[in-house]
Scaffold this motif. Structure first.
Motif, PDB file in Angstrom:
ATOM      1  N   ALA A 213      29.809  41.309  38.595  1.00 41.54           N
ATOM      2  CA  ALA A 213      31.014  41.789  38.469  1.00 41.54           C
ATOM      3  C   ALA A 213      31.873  41.406  39.894  1.00 41.54           C
ATOM      4  O   ALA A 213      33.659  41.400  40.007  1.00 41.54           O
ATOM      5  CB  ALA A 213      31.244  42.932  38.193  1.00 41.54           C
ATOM      6  N   THR A 214      31.501  40.932  41.143  1.00 39.69           N
ATOM      7  CA  THR A 214      32.010  41.154  42.402  1.00 39.69           C
ATOM      8  C   THR A 214      31.596  40.241  42.891  1.00 39.69           C
ATOM      9  O   THR A 214      30.039  39.629  42.928  1.00 39.69           O
ATOM     10  CB  THR A 214      31.926  42.569  43.459  1.00 39.69           C
ATOM     11  OG1 THR A 214      30.517  42.305  43.199  1.00 39.69           O
ATOM     12  CG2 THR A 214      32.850  43.231  42.291  1.00 39.69           C
ATOM     13  N   ILE A 215      32.273  38.843  44.307  1.00 37.73           N
ATOM     14  CA  ILE A 215      32.321  38.443  45.188  1.00 37.73           C
ATOM     15  C   ILE A 215      32.545  38.700  46.214  1.00 37.73           C
ATOM     16  O   ILE A 215      33.485  39.768  46.693  1.00 37.73           O
ATOM     17  CB  ILE A 215      32.459  37.497  44.517  1.00 37.73           C
ATOM     18  CG1 ILE A 215      32.723  36.836  43.400  1.00 37.73           C
ATOM     19  CG2 ILE A 215      31.932  36.037  45.901  1.00 37.73           C
ATOM     20  CD1 ILE A 215      34.141  35.825  43.036  1.00 37.73           C
ATOM     21  N   THR A 216      30.911  39.131  47.053  1.00 42.80           N
ATOM     22  CA  THR A 216      31.331  38.903  48.781  1.00 42.80           C
ATOM     23  C   THR A 216      31.705  37.786  49.944  1.00 42.80           C
ATOM     24  O   THR A 216      30.264  36.764  49.146  1.00 42.80           O
ATOM     25  CB  THR A 216      30.371  40.379  48.642  1.00 42.80           C
ATOM     26  OG1 THR A 216      29.827  41.155  47.923  1.00 42.80           O
ATOM     27  CG2 THR A 216      30.566  40.778  50.064  1.00 42.80           C
ATOM     28  N   GLY A 217      32.557  38.181  50.192  1.00 43.89           N
ATOM     29  CA  GLY A 217      32.926  36.861  51.248  1.00 43.89           C
ATOM     30  C   GLY A 217      32.939  37.507  51.996  1.00 43.89           C
ATOM     31  O   GLY A 217      33.034  38.854  53.088  1.00 43.89           O
TER      32      GLY A 217
ATOM     33  N   ASN B  88      35.081  39.277  40.476  1.00 43.62           N
ATOM     34  CA  ASN B  88      35.035  38.073  39.620  1.00 43.62           C
ATOM     35  C   ASN B  88      35.515  37.527  38.567  1.00 43.62           C
ATOM     36  O   ASN B  88      35.431  38.825  37.525  1.00 43.62           O
ATOM     37  CB  ASN B  88      33.256  37.454  40.373  1.00 43.62           C
ATOM     38  CG  ASN B  88      32.635  36.282  39.201  1.00 43.62           C
ATOM     39  OD1 ASN B  88      33.557  35.801  38.528  1.00 43.62           O
ATOM     40  ND2 ASN B  88      31.179  37.092  39.331  1.00 43.62           N
ATOM     41  N   GLN B  89      36.452  36.972  38.233  1.00 42.36           N
ATOM     42  CA  GLN B  89      37.151  36.989  37.045  1.00 42.36           C
ATOM     43  C   GLN B  89      36.350  35.925  35.907  1.00 42.36           C
ATOM     44  O   GLN B  89      37.007  36.190  35.021  1.00 42.36           O
ATOM     45  CB  GLN B  89      38.321  35.689  37.398  1.00 42.36           C
ATOM     46  CG  GLN B  89      39.355  36.068  38.997  1.00 42.36           C
ATOM     47  CD  GLN B  89      40.009  37.623  38.772  1.00 42.36           C
ATOM     48  OE1 GLN B  89      39.989  38.551  37.452  1.00 42.36           O
ATOM     49  NE2 GLN B  89      40.985  38.154  39.810  1.00 42.36           N
ATOM     50  N   ASP B  90      34.916  35.362  36.582  1.00 46.81           N
ATOM     51  CA  ASP B  90      34.949  34.935  35.780  1.00 46.81           C
ATOM     52  C   ASP B  90      33.572  35.884  35.033  1.00 46.81           C
ATOM     53  O   ASP B  90      33.067  35.487  34.143  1.00 46.81           O
ATOM     54  CB  ASP B  90      34.417  33.538  36.041  1.00 46.81           C
ATOM     55  CG  ASP B  90      34.768  32.771  36.783  1.00 46.81           C
ATOM     56  OD1 ASP B  90      36.101  32.608  36.003  1.00 46.81           O
ATOM     57  OD2 ASP B  90      34.588  32.137  38.022  1.00 46.81           O
ATOM     58  N   ALA B  91      33.081  36.835  35.504  1.00 45.28           N
ATOM     59  CA  ALA B  91      32.042  37.841  34.565  1.00 45.28           C
ATOM     60  C   ALA B  91      32.545  38.056  34.076  1.00 45.28           C
ATOM     61  O   ALA B  91      33.845  38.809  33.591  1.00 45.28           O
ATOM     62  CB  ALA B  91      31.933  39.062  36.430  1.00 45.28           C
ATOM     63  N   VAL B  92      31.375  38.476  33.143  1.00 36.74           N
ATOM     64  CA  VAL B  92      31.645  38.933  31.193  1.00 36.74           C
ATOM     65  C   VAL B  92      31.693  40.497  31.789  1.00 36.74           C
ATOM     66  O   VAL B  92      31.132  40.990  32.622  1.00 36.74           O
ATOM     67  CB  VAL B  92      30.755  38.723  30.573  1.00 36.74           C
ATOM     68  CG1 VAL B  92      30.839  39.440  29.185  1.00 36.74           C
ATOM     69  CG2 VAL B  92      30.159  37.203  30.516  1.00 36.74           C
ATOM     70  N   ILE B  93      33.249  40.989  31.449  1.00 33.04           N
ATOM     71  CA  ILE B  93      32.854  42.657  31.457  1.00 33.04           C
ATOM     72  C   ILE B  93      32.326  43.838  31.445  1.00 33.04           C
ATOM     73  O   ILE B  93      31.665  43.535  29.780  1.00 33.04           O
ATOM     74  CB  ILE B  93      34.224  43.141  31.346  1.00 33.04           C
ATOM     75  CG1 ILE B  93      35.431  42.711  32.269  1.00 33.04           C
ATOM     76  CG2 ILE B  93      34.667  44.268  31.854  1.00 33.04           C
ATOM     77  CD1 ILE B  93      35.057  41.882  33.835  1.00 33.04           C
ATOM     78  N   VAL B  94      31.709  44.323  31.532  1.00 36.36           N
ATOM     79  CA  VAL B  94      30.334  44.944  30.690  1.00 36.36           C
ATOM     80  C   VAL B  94      30.014  46.363  30.989  1.00 36.36           C
ATOM     81  O   VAL B  94      30.450  46.500  32.531  1.00 36.36           O
ATOM     82  CB  VAL B  94      28.828  44.476  30.983  1.00 36.36           C
ATOM     83  CG1 VAL B  94      28.527  43.753  30.523  1.00 36.36           C
ATOM     84  CG2 VAL B  94      28.018  44.789  32.614  1.00 36.36           C
ATOM     85  N   GLU B  95      29.951  47.517  30.588  1.00 35.63           N
ATOM     86  CA  GLU B  95      30.352  48.291  30.975  1.00 35.63           C
ATOM     87  C   GLU B  95      29.531  48.857  31.825  1.00 35.63           C
ATOM     88  O   GLU B  95      28.163  49.241  31.755  1.00 35.63           O
ATOM     89  CB  GLU B  95      29.964  49.553  29.725  1.00 35.63           C
ATOM     90  CG  GLU B  95      30.314  50.981  29.664  1.00 35.63           C
ATOM     91  CD  GLU B  95      31.528  51.361  29.383  1.00 35.63           C
ATOM     92  OE1 GLU B  95      31.799  52.731  29.170  1.00 35.63           O
ATOM     93  OE2 GLU B  95      32.633  50.419  29.585  1.00 35.63           O
ATOM     94  N   PRO B  96      29.693  50.010  32.692  1.00 35.45           N
ATOM     95  CA  PRO B  96      28.568  50.171  33.687  1.00 35.45           C
ATOM     96  C   PRO B  96      27.901  51.098  33.343  1.00 35.45           C
ATOM     97  O   PRO B  96      28.527  52.324  32.539  1.00 35.45           O
ATOM     98  CB  PRO B  96      29.236  51.149  35.126  1.00 35.45           C
ATOM     99  CG  PRO B  96      31.055  50.996  34.433  1.00 35.45           C
ATOM    100  CD  PRO B  96      31.155  50.553  33.134  1.00 35.45           C
ATOM    101  N   LYS B  97      26.605  51.548  33.669  1.00 36.84           N
ATOM    102  CA  LYS B  97      25.628  51.859  33.128  1.00 36.84           C
ATOM    103  C   LYS B  97      25.588  53.226  33.542  1.00 36.84           C
ATOM    104  O   LYS B  97      26.217  53.202  35.138  1.00 36.84           O
ATOM    105  CB  LYS B  97      23.806  51.994  33.689  1.00 36.84           C
ATOM    106  CG  LYS B  97      23.606  50.747  32.617  1.00 36.84           C
ATOM    107  CD  LYS B  97      22.165  50.360  32.564  1.00 36.84           C
ATOM    108  CE  LYS B  97      21.691  48.694  31.350  1.00 36.84           C
ATOM    109  NZ  LYS B  97      23.278  47.533  32.128  1.00 36.84           N
TER     110      LYS B  97
END
Ligand code: NAD
Length: 356
Positions: free
Chosen positions: A291-295, A263-272
């Motif tokens: 972070a992702t888009i399922t299509g 997802n290009q628009d998502a704010v990148i957050v450090e994975p937990k």
């Protein structure tokens, strides 16, 4: 009224030969007018199905009313049957693998050219929707540039039938499903192969392979894993592909599957970190939902013409063959390289499937 349809005689009225009769039944340009099989009971079945059976191949060859011979016998006799057909002035549709070696195929092409007849190989899996979907994703960059393509067919029934177990008939799974999967990957990825590593499997103890794995590295950066298995009681997906923007999966021939993209628009957050086995991992934590888009998978390409319509247009001189003999030659060159890599255990680097 003059003749409108080209006439076809099917030689080898077994599983595939009888299926061809069904495929051609409603064709506008082609008509199955008879069959020939070395087995009397298959000739009987053919007559019962409404296709008169010739008593010998010579009879077929001598019948001036026959335009096309469709060869659907075991693999070892394709070449001889085709050479005789060309001498008799017939066009040939030949089942895959067209024959067992590059040199045999060159002989067949020379004979076709000398007789000015068409030789077209039935690489029908170029029309499979699962393949056409991946080809569409490759060309249209649906999930970015594909750099990894995994193409698998898995079964658990071992090698089917009788002749497929024996080398003299051209048995084994590389010469069976392998031909289709290698044809598909070369039809899709138009780039030189820079390395190839292959292993055949002999789990069932046959003299021929019951499956194989090949890893092909293409000059354009794509790597492909091609795998055929007949001892897989749990199957892996038909296709698994990775692109620079996402991942795609096709589970089966019903086209169950999905694409997951960044997802290009998502704010990148450090994975937990997550618990993984007895340890912790951030690296392998699933991406956050945002972070992702399922299509859905894209709609597969449609081929403009079916195999048989294309063949009919080719013999009328109105179209180029969709399955070209130079492409078939490349697949046979690749198959010889797969056998060589499996025999020696080497990764092949200096080989060319596009010789002049
Ligand atoms: P099969 O054993 O079911 O049928 C082969 C038939 O050919 C048998 O009836 C046999 O009696 C006959 N035959 C053998 N030698 C002959 C000869 N010299 N002259 C006339 N008839 C002869 O095998 P199959 O599964 O139908 O496979 C046949 C061919 O079709 C193979 O080349 C195979 O690779 C190919 N095939 C292609 C596909 C595909 O999807 N394209 C699928 C299955 C099989």
């Amino acid at each position: 009224m003059g003749k409108t349809k080209q006439t076809i005689v099917i030689v080898g009225y077994g599983g595939m030969g009888s299926y061809h009769a069904k495929l051609i039944k409603d064709n506008e340009y082609l008509e199955v007018t008879g069959t020939y099989d070395i087995l009397e009971d298959r000739r009987k079945v053919s007559s019962e199905d409404g296709y008169p059976a010739y008593d010998s191949y010579e009879q077929v060859l001598q019948d001036a009313a026959v335009d096309v011979i469709l060869i659907a016998t075991p693999n070892d006799v394709h070449k001889e049957l085709a050479l005789q057909a060309f001498t008799a002035g017939k066009h040939v549709i030949c089942e895959k693998p067209v024959t067992l070696s590059v040199s045999d195929f060159k002989e067949m092409v020379s004979a076709a050219d000398a007789a000015r007849r068409v030789l077209m190989v039935h690489q029908n899996r170029r029309w499979d929707e699962d393949f056409l979907t991946i080809k569409q994703m490759y060309n249209e960059k649906t999930i970015g540039d594909l750099f990894r393509i995994e193409s698998r067919v898995h079964g658990a029934n071992g090698i089917p039938g009788d002749w497929r177990h024996l080398e003299q008939y051209g048995g084994g799974m590389l010469l069976d499903w392998g031909v289709h999967l290698l044809d598909q990957i070369l039809f899709m990825v138009d780039s030189k192969i820079v390395s190839l590593s292959s292993r055949l499997s002999f789990i069932l103890g046959d003299e021929v392979d019951d499956g194989f794995e090949s890893v092909l590295q293409f000059e354009n950066g794509v790597s492909a894993l091609i795998e055929v298995g007949t001892t897989n009681f749990i199957t892996l997906p038909r296709w698994y592909v990775k692109g620079t923007e996402g991942t795609g999966i096709i589970e089966d021939w019903s086209l169950n599957g999905r694409v997951v993209t960044r997802n290009q628009d998502a704010v990148i957050v450090e994975p937990k970190p997550i618990q993984a086995g007895v340890g912790l991992t951030k690296t392998m934590a699933p991406p956050s939902e945002e972070a992702t888009i399922t299509g859905a998978l894209p709609e597969p390409y449609r081929q403009s013409s079916s195999f048989f319509d294309n063949f009919a247009a080719v013999i009328r001189g109105e179209a180029e063959p969709i399955v070209k003999n130079e492409e078939v030659l490349r697949v046979l060159n690749l198959i010889e390289a797969v056998f060589e890599s499996a025999r020696t255990g080497d990764t092949l680097k200096d080989f060319d499937i596009y010789p002049a």
